[in-house]
Design an enzyme around this catalytic site. Sequence first.
Site, PDB file in Angstrom:
ATOM      1  CD  GLU A  80      -3.130  -0.936   2.093  1.00 41.68           C
ATOM      2  OE1 GLU A  80      -4.291  -1.197   1.730  1.00 41.68           O
ATOM      3  OE2 GLU A  80      -2.843  -0.591   3.253  1.00 41.68           O
ATOM      4  CB  CYS A 122       0.551   7.130  10.737  1.00 39.69           C
ATOM      5  SG  CYS A 122       2.079   6.492  11.420  1.00 39.69           S
TER       6      CYS A 122
END
Length: 360
Positions: free
Chosen positions: A110, A350
């Site tokens: 990703e 994150c």
Amino acid sequence: MNADDEPERAQDDEEPRPLLDLSPEETAAAVAELGGRAFHARSIRRHVFERGVLDYDGMTDLPAGLREALAERHPVLTGTEAARNRSKDGAVKLLTRFTRADGAPLGSAETVHIPSTKSGRAATLCVSTQVGCPVGCPFCASGLGGLERNLSKAEILEQFVRGLAIGKIARTVVMGMGEPLFNLPALIPALDVVRAEMGLGARSITVSTVGFPARLEKLARTRPRFQLAISLHTPFDAQRAELVPLMAETPVEEVLLAGDHWFRATGREITYEYVLLGGHNDTEDHARALVDRLRGRRCTVNLIPYNPVPGDRFHRPRRGGPEQFREALEAGGLVATVRWSKGLDADAACGQLRRRVATV
């Protein structure tokens, strides 16, 4: 076997070698072999690394026959876009599925294209270095399935050109899936291309690691051309063993001493990343201990409020908690910032990147 001791994924003799694996000189030789000219090779690399063109069909200044031959012998990409999630705040997460030429699966990675908070500014690109992650942090989705393999130079660069196709890039952070220090043989050549052909300077490239002292000291001697971030997450040894399992045998002070050595060798300050886990590592005692650990060291502390990962036991800090923690660090003489991640509603923030099967 350590991850960076893994042999390179074998290239089948019949498998096309992707353009992103070729140097400028190799590109020129490949183009010449197919009847093209030197300026065609230069044009190809400008199309890809300056404009984010993802296939030869978009390079209309090349002869049609050359485009067809290159697509067969040296495809630009080896992966396919399996999913694209766009957040309300503009962040875009790409899931790229990699395969061999015969269709055999090689796993997914990703990448996140993060728009600037300032109007008109180019974006930051967060890239991955591995399929999965060996570190096993319990608050991070990337390591839930363990480590499958290292990404190749071409697969790392593919994330950059796919990101460029979304929009201009001003900065990159190598803090997606994986531990970058375990894949330096592929990462360093990829970053060389990013600097030389995509125009990102060394101060616009940040590599994030959990901080292996011996690896960092060895790397510092190579005059690395990027900024360094170390994921610390707590000042206490016992808790770090829980939060960063792969570093369970390495005391916090050894990591900090490696950071000191890095600064002396490179002249570049460390950024210490600290994910704030509500009720776990965001107390007054943690702030005081972190000040004691870092006082007098040339560094910045980047505080990242936890981003939810389904199924784990952690939660976000209480309202106002991150700012209070930052103020406590600054009162102790440290430089600290709070970074609220973009892409939360698209699982692009994150700690939320993970290897998974996704649908478009």
